[in-house]
Write an enzyme that holds these catalytic residues in place. Sequence first.
Site, PDB file in Angstrom:
ATOM      1  N   CYS A  72       0.811  -1.249  -0.343  1.00  0.00           N
ATOM      2  CA  CYS A  72       0.165   0.297   0.184  1.00  0.00           C
ATOM      3  C   CYS A  72       1.475   1.504   0.273  1.00  0.00           C
ATOM      4  O   CYS A  72       1.839   1.178   0.803  1.00  0.00           O
ATOM      5  CB  CYS A  72      -1.240  -0.311   1.070  1.00  0.00           C
ATOM      6  N   GLN A  99     -11.445  18.762   6.960  1.00  0.00           N
ATOM      7  CA  GLN A  99      -9.909  17.884   7.224  1.00  0.00           C
ATOM      8  C   GLN A  99      -9.823  16.807   7.696  1.00  0.00           C
ATOM      9  O   GLN A  99     -11.647  16.417   8.518  1.00  0.00           O
ATOM     10  CB  GLN A  99      -9.479  19.211   8.454  1.00  0.00           C
ATOM     11  N   TYR A 146      -9.494  30.615  -0.536  1.00  0.00           N
ATOM     12  CA  TYR A 146      -9.290  29.755  -1.103  1.00  0.00           C
ATOM     13  C   TYR A 146     -10.166  29.291   0.711  1.00  0.00           C
ATOM     14  O   TYR A 146     -10.067  28.542   1.991  1.00  0.00           O
ATOM     15  CB  TYR A 146      -8.808  28.726  -0.603  1.00  0.00           C
ATOM     16  N   GLU A 173     -14.378  31.649  -2.456  1.00  0.00           N
ATOM     17  CA  GLU A 173     -13.607  30.137  -2.815  1.00  0.00           C
ATOM     18  C   GLU A 173     -14.230  29.440  -3.681  1.00  0.00           C
ATOM     19  O   GLU A 173     -15.306  30.195  -4.628  1.00  0.00           O
ATOM     20  CB  GLU A 173     -14.877  29.126  -1.869  1.00  0.00           C
ATOM     21  N   CYS A 221      -0.393  23.515   3.471  1.00  0.00           N
ATOM     22  CA  CYS A 221      -0.080  21.339   3.729  1.00  0.00           C
ATOM     23  C   CYS A 221       0.550  21.183   2.767  1.00  0.00           C
ATOM     24  O   CYS A 221       1.048  20.063   2.260  1.00  0.00           O
ATOM     25  CB  CYS A 221      -1.414  20.941   2.921  1.00  0.00           C
TER      26      CYS A 221
END
Length: 382
Positions: free
Chosen positions: A94, A216, A245, A269, A340
């Site tokens: 995986c 999240q 965003y 957005e 991120c």
Amino acid sequence: MNRRPRQKQSHGRSLVGQTFDVEVGPVAHGGHFVARHDGRVVFVRHALPGERVTVRVTEGDEGSRFLRGDAVSVLEPSPDRVEAPCPVAGPGLCGGCDFQHVALPAQRVLKAAVVREQLQRLAKLDVPVDVEAVPGDDDGLRWRTRVQVALTPDGRRGFRAHRSHRVVPVDDCVITRTDARVEVEGEPVDEGVVSEAVSTSYGDHTFDVAAGGFWQVHPGAPRVLVETVLDQLRPEPGESCLDLYAGVGLFSAFLADAVGPTGSVHAVEGDRTACEHARANLAAYPHAAVTRGSVDRTLDRLDLEPVDLVVLDPPREGARKPVVSAVVARAPRAVVYVACDPAALARDVSLFTEGGYRLDALRAFDLFPMTHHVECVALLTR
């Protein structure tokens, strides 16, 4: 869950499948480690700095500038090496987790090293970094609240191998909660709505989110991110804010509380459904507005006065120069950047420094244990 490889032009005889021994060097961005063999860089997965391992080449040929490979045998292990909690975490299996073979505290040290290296290399900043644990997982396991699976040819659920289309059957993903929402790759996503409650030291809110929309996946993430954003921005009553965003309005709602009716919040957005939910989630605030559109084009046409505060929470590729330039042109006293991807963060921080801003604070959170991913929140001030 995994990036699929691009088709590359061959530059000679394939080296895939060949094995050789290497000394493993530092961690690199992307969940692998740097080694060298015959003068060529080898990006090695399933290894640790300081180890001596046998590498099997997974990508590359005689003319490649670098090779990719898996550590298939550990000749001299690191003291930070542990047995992976998942039976399908390893070479050729995986591709969802990069660091299951690493003790959890050491995972965070590796992630901190990546963030620091990216800021040094791309933004020319030497910043201390500490990756913080977040409440909501059990020793790095059982934290994913939503997961997308693929199907094997015989219909079993699983995940794709690293940089591959091949699906590895997985009966129990150890980083996924037992009550997680499961989506099947290629199947229509339920268009229903789920409610997500966020309780922080600043107040409580409940948000409507499309069942297949962005939220999240770590249960502790919304609270810790909201509290960090507000701690860094220090919004005052009467101030004006841009939330770029904005998703379904997570930061906007708490900013609207903080600046009060004499202030303003403008959320931007691009996703239509997320905008609909943001408008519903912010309906109680007449001083909050939502605009649908790509952030770069929307900022160009929004007739806004200079703003006091900006929150940026861009996708993995970052905000990029047009957005950064448009933000700088509005001269906010402070910008908080939620990232991120540390490389995208570092590139955009460099653009902000060129525009007269400095990096005043940085916090990093382990929102994705057992993987190489890390979430950063950076404060930029004029």
